[in-house]
Design an enzyme around this catalytic site. Structure first.
Site, PDB file in Angstrom:
ATOM      1  N   CYS A   7      52.119  34.545  24.066  1.00 36.01           N
ATOM      2  CA  CYS A   7      53.419  34.663  24.618  1.00 36.01           C
ATOM      3  C   CYS A   7      53.606  36.261  24.578  1.00 36.01           C
ATOM      4  O   CYS A   7      53.220  36.768  23.902  1.00 36.01           O
ATOM      5  CB  CYS A   7      54.621  33.983  23.930  1.00 36.01           C
ATOM      6  SG  CYS A   7      54.381  32.214  23.885  1.00 36.01           S
ATOM      7  N   ARG A  32      50.936  37.589  29.527  1.00 38.03           N
ATOM      8  CA  ARG A  32      50.487  36.753  28.278  1.00 38.03           C
ATOM      9  C   ARG A  32      51.002  35.495  28.234  1.00 38.03           C
ATOM     10  O   ARG A  32      50.834  34.515  27.489  1.00 38.03           O
ATOM     11  CB  ARG A  32      51.251  37.457  27.073  1.00 38.03           C
ATOM     12  CG  ARG A  32      50.677  38.901  26.904  1.00 38.03           C
ATOM     13  CD  ARG A  32      51.683  39.738  25.849  1.00 38.03           C
ATOM     14  NE  ARG A  32      51.281  38.966  24.388  1.00 38.03           N
ATOM     15  CZ  ARG A  32      50.313  39.213  23.772  1.00 38.03           C
ATOM     16  NH1 ARG A  32      49.543  40.336  24.183  1.00 38.03           N
ATOM     17  NH2 ARG A  32      50.216  38.874  22.648  1.00 38.03           N
ATOM     18  N   TRP A  79      54.207  30.864  27.051  1.00 39.00           N
ATOM     19  CA  TRP A  79      53.025  29.740  27.722  1.00 39.00           C
ATOM     20  C   TRP A  79      53.202  28.768  26.516  1.00 39.00           C
ATOM     21  O   TRP A  79      52.856  28.882  25.429  1.00 39.00           O
ATOM     22  CB  TRP A  79      51.746  30.466  27.538  1.00 39.00           C
ATOM     23  CG  TRP A  79      50.734  29.758  28.234  1.00 39.00           C
ATOM     24  CD1 TRP A  79      49.710  28.666  27.904  1.00 39.00           C
ATOM     25  CD2 TRP A  79      50.512  29.653  29.982  1.00 39.00           C
ATOM     26  NE1 TRP A  79      49.096  28.183  28.896  1.00 39.00           N
ATOM     27  CE2 TRP A  79      49.705  28.542  30.073  1.00 39.00           C
ATOM     28  CE3 TRP A  79      51.117  30.407  30.880  1.00 39.00           C
ATOM     29  CZ2 TRP A  79      49.291  28.337  31.358  1.00 39.00           C
ATOM     30  CZ3 TRP A  79      50.776  29.842  32.260  1.00 39.00           C
ATOM     31  CH2 TRP A  79      49.988  28.858  32.515  1.00 39.00           C
ATOM     32  N   ASN A 103      56.213  34.816  19.306  1.00 38.88           N
ATOM     33  CA  ASN A 103      54.911  34.729  19.884  1.00 38.88           C
ATOM     34  C   ASN A 103      53.818  34.231  18.882  1.00 38.88           C
ATOM     35  O   ASN A 103      53.942  34.840  17.693  1.00 38.88           O
ATOM     36  CB  ASN A 103      54.460  35.898  20.303  1.00 38.88           C
ATOM     37  CG  ASN A 103      52.850  36.239  20.624  1.00 38.88           C
ATOM     38  OD1 ASN A 103      52.365  35.075  21.129  1.00 38.88           O
ATOM     39  ND2 ASN A 103      51.958  37.224  20.585  1.00 38.88           N
ATOM     40  N   GLY A 104      53.100  33.129  18.996  1.00 35.93           N
ATOM     41  CA  GLY A 104      52.352  32.587  17.862  1.00 35.93           C
ATOM     42  C   GLY A 104      52.531  31.077  17.715  1.00 35.93           C
ATOM     43  O   GLY A 104      53.287  30.374  18.504  1.00 35.93           O
ATOM     44  N   GLU A 483      24.390  52.312  35.674  1.00 33.90           N
ATOM     45  CA  GLU A 483      25.944  52.669  36.192  1.00 33.90           C
ATOM     46  C   GLU A 483      25.412  54.219  36.802  1.00 33.90           C
ATOM     47  O   GLU A 483      26.267  54.248  37.714  1.00 33.90           O
ATOM     48  CB  GLU A 483      26.526  52.757  34.824  1.00 33.90           C
ATOM     49  CG  GLU A 483      27.862  53.357  34.928  1.00 33.90           C
ATOM     50  CD  GLU A 483      28.728  52.590  35.869  1.00 33.90           C
ATOM     51  OE1 GLU A 483      28.386  51.663  36.591  1.00 33.90           O
ATOM     52  OE2 GLU A 483      29.793  53.264  36.235  1.00 33.90           O
ATOM     53  N   LYS A 487      26.904  55.135  40.529  1.00 37.77           N
ATOM     54  CA  LYS A 487      28.038  56.047  40.759  1.00 37.77           C
ATOM     55  C   LYS A 487      27.425  56.981  42.057  1.00 37.77           C
ATOM     56  O   LYS A 487      27.969  57.277  42.683  1.00 37.77           O
ATOM     57  CB  LYS A 487      28.216  56.953  39.603  1.00 37.77           C
ATOM     58  CG  LYS A 487      29.216  56.136  38.578  1.00 37.77           C
ATOM     59  CD  LYS A 487      30.491  56.027  38.859  1.00 37.77           C
ATOM     60  CE  LYS A 487      30.908  54.558  39.484  1.00 37.77           C
ATOM     61  NZ  LYS A 487      31.276  53.764  38.456  1.00 37.77           N
ATOM     62  N   GLU A 490      27.194  55.197  45.513  1.00 37.35           N
ATOM     63  CA  GLU A 490      28.539  54.622  45.993  1.00 37.35           C
ATOM     64  C   GLU A 490      29.168  55.999  46.418  1.00 37.35           C
ATOM     65  O   GLU A 490      29.972  55.855  47.580  1.00 37.35           O
ATOM     66  CB  GLU A 490      29.386  53.822  45.048  1.00 37.35           C
ATOM     67  CG  GLU A 490      29.704  54.359  43.938  1.00 37.35           C
ATOM     68  CD  GLU A 490      30.600  53.277  42.920  1.00 37.35           C
ATOM     69  OE1 GLU A 490      31.237  52.620  43.424  1.00 37.35           O
ATOM     70  OE2 GLU A 490      30.597  53.456  41.809  1.00 37.35           O
ATOM     71  N   HIS A 506       5.068  49.264  35.791  1.00 37.06           N
ATOM     72  CA  HIS A 506       4.819  48.016  36.561  1.00 37.06           C
ATOM     73  C   HIS A 506       5.268  48.172  38.164  1.00 37.06           C
ATOM     74  O   HIS A 506       5.491  47.067  38.529  1.00 37.06           O
ATOM     75  CB  HIS A 506       5.754  46.966  35.866  1.00 37.06           C
ATOM     76  CG  HIS A 506       5.213  46.711  34.355  1.00 37.06           C
ATOM     77  ND1 HIS A 506       4.128  46.194  33.970  1.00 37.06           N
ATOM     78  CD2 HIS A 506       6.057  47.289  33.379  1.00 37.06           C
ATOM     79  CE1 HIS A 506       4.213  46.627  32.741  1.00 37.06           C
ATOM     80  NE2 HIS A 506       5.243  46.859  32.073  1.00 37.06           N
ATOM     81  N   LYS A 605      38.854  48.978  45.942  1.00 42.91           N
ATOM     82  CA  LYS A 605      39.216  49.001  44.720  1.00 42.91           C
ATOM     83  C   LYS A 605      39.357  47.748  44.005  1.00 42.91           C
ATOM     84  O   LYS A 605      39.194  47.455  43.128  1.00 42.91           O
ATOM     85  CB  LYS A 605      40.774  49.778  44.846  1.00 42.91           C
ATOM     86  CG  LYS A 605      41.098  49.982  43.348  1.00 42.91           C
ATOM     87  CD  LYS A 605      40.238  51.246  42.762  1.00 42.91           C
ATOM     88  CE  LYS A 605      40.077  51.196  41.014  1.00 42.91           C
ATOM     89  NZ  LYS A 605      39.033  51.846  40.455  1.00 42.91           N
TER      90      LYS A 605
HETATM   91  C1  F6R Z   1      32.044  50.791  41.023  1.00 41.09           C
HETATM   92  C2  F6R Z   1      32.876  49.877  41.092  1.00 41.09           C
HETATM   93  C3  F6R Z   1      32.497  48.474  41.506  1.00 41.09           C
HETATM   94  C4  F6R Z   1      33.458  47.637  40.609  1.00 41.09           C
HETATM   95  C5  F6R Z   1      33.303  46.117  41.034  1.00 41.09           C
HETATM   96  C6  F6R Z   1      33.949  45.239  40.132  1.00 41.09           C
HETATM   97  O1  F6R Z   1      32.415  52.035  40.614  1.00 41.09           O
HETATM   98  O2  F6R Z   1      34.089  50.249  41.376  1.00 41.09           O
HETATM   99  O3  F6R Z   1      31.250  48.140  41.479  1.00 41.09           O
HETATM  100  O4  F6R Z   1      33.112  47.850  39.408  1.00 41.09           O
HETATM  101  O5  F6R Z   1      33.712  45.849  42.303  1.00 41.09           O
HETATM  102  O6  F6R Z   1      35.279  45.394  40.104  1.00 41.09           O
HETATM  103  P1  F6R Z   1      36.385  44.972  39.134  1.00 41.09           P
HETATM  104  O7  F6R Z   1      35.983  45.533  37.795  1.00 41.09           O
HETATM  105  O8  F6R Z   1      37.677  45.259  39.465  1.00 41.09           O
HETATM  106  O9  F6R Z   1      36.014  43.686  38.946  1.00 41.09           O
END
Ligand code: F6R
Length: 610
Positions: A7, A32, A79, A103-104, A483, A487, A490, A506, A605
């Site tokens: 909560c 929460r 909750w 909360n708890g 990663e 980066k 993209e 391989h 995003k």
């Molecule tokens: C890479 C990127 C995407 C997100 C992916 C998951 O820089 O932004 O690969 O990591 O779309 O997004 P979330 O973390 O919001 O679930």
């Protein structure tokens, strides 16, 4: 079925009316719990209580029709655990003397209830919390508020974070914590109590945390803290990063660069939220499955979030006795899986809205298994729908490419891993404490990594006319290679492959030709020599080596085009540091190519479609 185990509570002592700010903070705490909400303020020595079932929006509508005055007040999002989610069971729970938010779970509430009923005291709700209200009311007959609360706490078993106001002591709020988290915030002529710093962020960035067993007394001008013997204690005040700053690029050319540079602070904020550095302990409680009983951990995410799951697999395997699986959400949701109620399913998502991750979570819920989410946006669908939420506290991430959220995910996963390892006694106390201590070196080490930018800028030029590139690493550096490659792809639309270095022979070695840029991640861990041997295989085929390492020796030689050195803290912590030059590399290649850095093509995003 009980789902959430949380909560949210808030308290404000001010020199002006508090109800609107209580509502705003409760909205931030809805992650929460959101099945009912309520608040109580003190007006002319009267407890003025407003409650509703449903969301905080409903409470806001009630206040709109009948405003609540009062310069002191408490609020709650619930909750349900004990008693159905209706108006009567919503918090606060008030008597004619006090009003309490909790909360708890009070484990011995039934016994206390029976004792109080023998004294002819009447209960209005079905909650466990109301016993606290009545116990304090009784104790107030012979005690001042702080003693009355202290004596009440001695009778309670279970976990709690409490906020309490008193009809006849109209300038104080008392807070107390055992098990459930509680923070306080400081401002001019206003002080706050909250389940986390996030709820207080729009009002202050000066925060202290209560340790287990502690109490606090808040007035608008002062906060005093007491330990579990009621002795006064002093608290450290942390400065959190200010939310406002995230909506503006400041001196930075792009949000992405600003967010890369924010990482020492965002990582520190995250550490402050979860680590009690005085007591050398991790403040993670209320596990949906007892840590000792977890059979297996399954980590699920997409893109960058998936890469943080992959790093965490190495940590969990190294530090705990638990089996770990990882999955890409879009695969998980269509596989024929065997669900086990002793497994913990952890969903990692910056936005908390990614469609595939949310769908995978729904499948887990349908199969009645316990879920945890690690998110940045705590008002999100994934946070709301999971049993347990561990926020990463990275602040708003605006650049589409995820940077500071990745490090935040890593931090929460590492801290969770340490906590589980310690509860299960997979690591001894001194290893636990040493690892917690090491975490404090990370923010400064990240700052040093940021100093590699001018070197990385030179390195970026090597990628401009390349046909492609490779990122190689072993162990936990393998997901960092993935990663780094993601980066670069993209942001700069250049082809990049991330591979486990040992896998090159391989097949992928066929891609290496004269001048191909190859990033080698070689921290001084147990894989170091092996990675260097893989590097030799690339050198022999004419690859242009760009080495990222934490060894102290000079590493540049005629076969290595560039070397970037990051600080060394501990073998398992290298992912926090080797990531930084890779983020800067992707940024600078994209900058040289004139790409739209904060909004790269074909990426959103929040990926809310499948
Ligand atoms: C890479 C990127 C995407 C997100 C992916 C998951 O820089 O932004 O690969 O990591 O779309 O997004 P979330 O973390 O919001 O679930």
């Amino acid at each position: 079925k009980k789902e959430k185990i949380m909560c949210g509570i808030i308290g404000i002592a001010s020199n002006k009316p508090v109800s609107i700010n209580i509502i705003n903070s409760l909205k931030k705490l809805e992650y929460r719990g959101y099945d009912s909400a309520g608040l109580a303020t003190l007006t002319k020595n009267n407890i003025n209580e407003k409650k509703c079932s449903g969301r905080v929006d409903e409470l806001e509508k009630i206040l709109f029709k009948t405003p609540s005055d009062g310069n002191i007040g408490i609020g709650h999002v619930r909750w349900a655990t004990h008693g159905v989610p209706n108006v009567i069971n919503a918090h606060p729970h008030s008597s004619d003397q006090v009003s309490v938010v909790h909360n708890g779970i009070i484990e011995n509430s039934d016994e206390i209830k029976k004792e109080l009923e023998l004294k002819e005291l009447k209960f209005k709700s079905q909650t466990d919390t109301e016993v606290i209200t009545l116990l304090i009311t009784e104790a107030l007959k012979e005690n001042e508020p702080l003693d009355a609360v202290f004596k009440t706490l001695q009778k309670l078993k279970g976990s709690f974070a409490l906020g309490i106001i008193f009809k006849n002591f109209s300038d104080i709020i008392i807070g107390a914590r055992r098990g459930s988290p509680l923070a306080v915030g400081y401002s001019k002529e206003e002080n706050y109590l909250g389940s986390d710093s996030y709820a207080l962020k729009s009002m202050t960035n000066k925060i202290s945390y209560l340790d287990d067993g502690e109490l606090c007394v808040l007035t608008k001008d002062n906060i005093s803290f007491y330990d579990d013997d009621l002795k006064k204690v002093n608290k450290k005040i942390y400065s959190m990063s200010e939310d406002e700053s995230t909506t503006d690029k400041g001196a930075y050319k792009h949000f992405m660069l600003k967010e890369i540079y924010e990482q020492p602070i965002t990582v520190k904020n995250c550490i402050n939220e979860y680590i009690d550095s005085l007591k050398k302990n991790i403040n993670i409680f209320n596990f949906p499955i007892e840590a000792n009983k977890i059979n297996k951990i399954i980590l699920i995410g997409c893109g960058t979030a998936y890469h943080s799951c992959l790093v965490a697999k190495y940590w969990f395997e190294e530090l705990t006795s638990i089996d770990v699986e990882i999955d890409i959400a879009s695969e998980f949701r269509y596989r024929k899986l065997k669900f086990n109620s002793n497994n913990l399913y952890i969903f990692v998502s910056q936005s908390g809205e990614t469609a595939d991750t949310a769908a995978a979570l729904d499948i887990c819920k349908k199969n009645n298994v316990k879920t945890c989410s690690i998110v940045n946006v705590i008002e999100s669908t994934i946070a709301r729908n999971s049993d347990w939420v561990l926020p990463i506290h990275a602040g708003t991430e605006i650049g589409v490419a995820s940077t500071k959220a990745f490090l935040g995910q890593l931090m929460v996963l590492y801290i969770l891993c340490l906590k589980i390892a310690s509860i299960r006694k997979d690591i001894n106390q001194s290893t636990y404490e040493k690892n917690i201590k090491n975490l404090n070196s990370i923010p400064e080490a990240i700052r040093k990594c940021l100093n590699t930018e001018s070197n990385v800028q030179l390195m970026a030029k090597e990628f401009l006319h390349a046909k492609g590139s490779m990122f190689l690493g072993r162990g936990s550096s393998f997901p960092i290679a993935l990663e780094g490659a993601l980066k670069l792809k993209e942001l700069s639309y250049l082809h990049a492959e991330g591979y486990p270095a040992g896998e090159m022979k391989h097949g992928p070695l066929a891609l290496i030709e004269e001048g191909l840029p190859v990033i080698i991640l070689a921290p001084k861990d147990k894989y170091f020599q092996k990675t260097l041997s893989n590097m030799q295989e690339v050198i022999a085929r004419g690859g242009k080596i760009l080495l990222i390492t934490d060894i102290k020796k000079e590493v540049i030689n005629e076969n290595i085009r560039f070397g970037v050195r990051v600080p060394y803290i501990d073998n398992s912590l290298s992912p926090f540091l080797t990531t930084i030059p890779l983020q800067l590399l992707a940024y600078h290649v994209a900058l040289l190519k004139n790409c739209d850095i904060d909004k790269p093509r074909n990426l959103a995003k929040s990926v809310t479609v499948e």
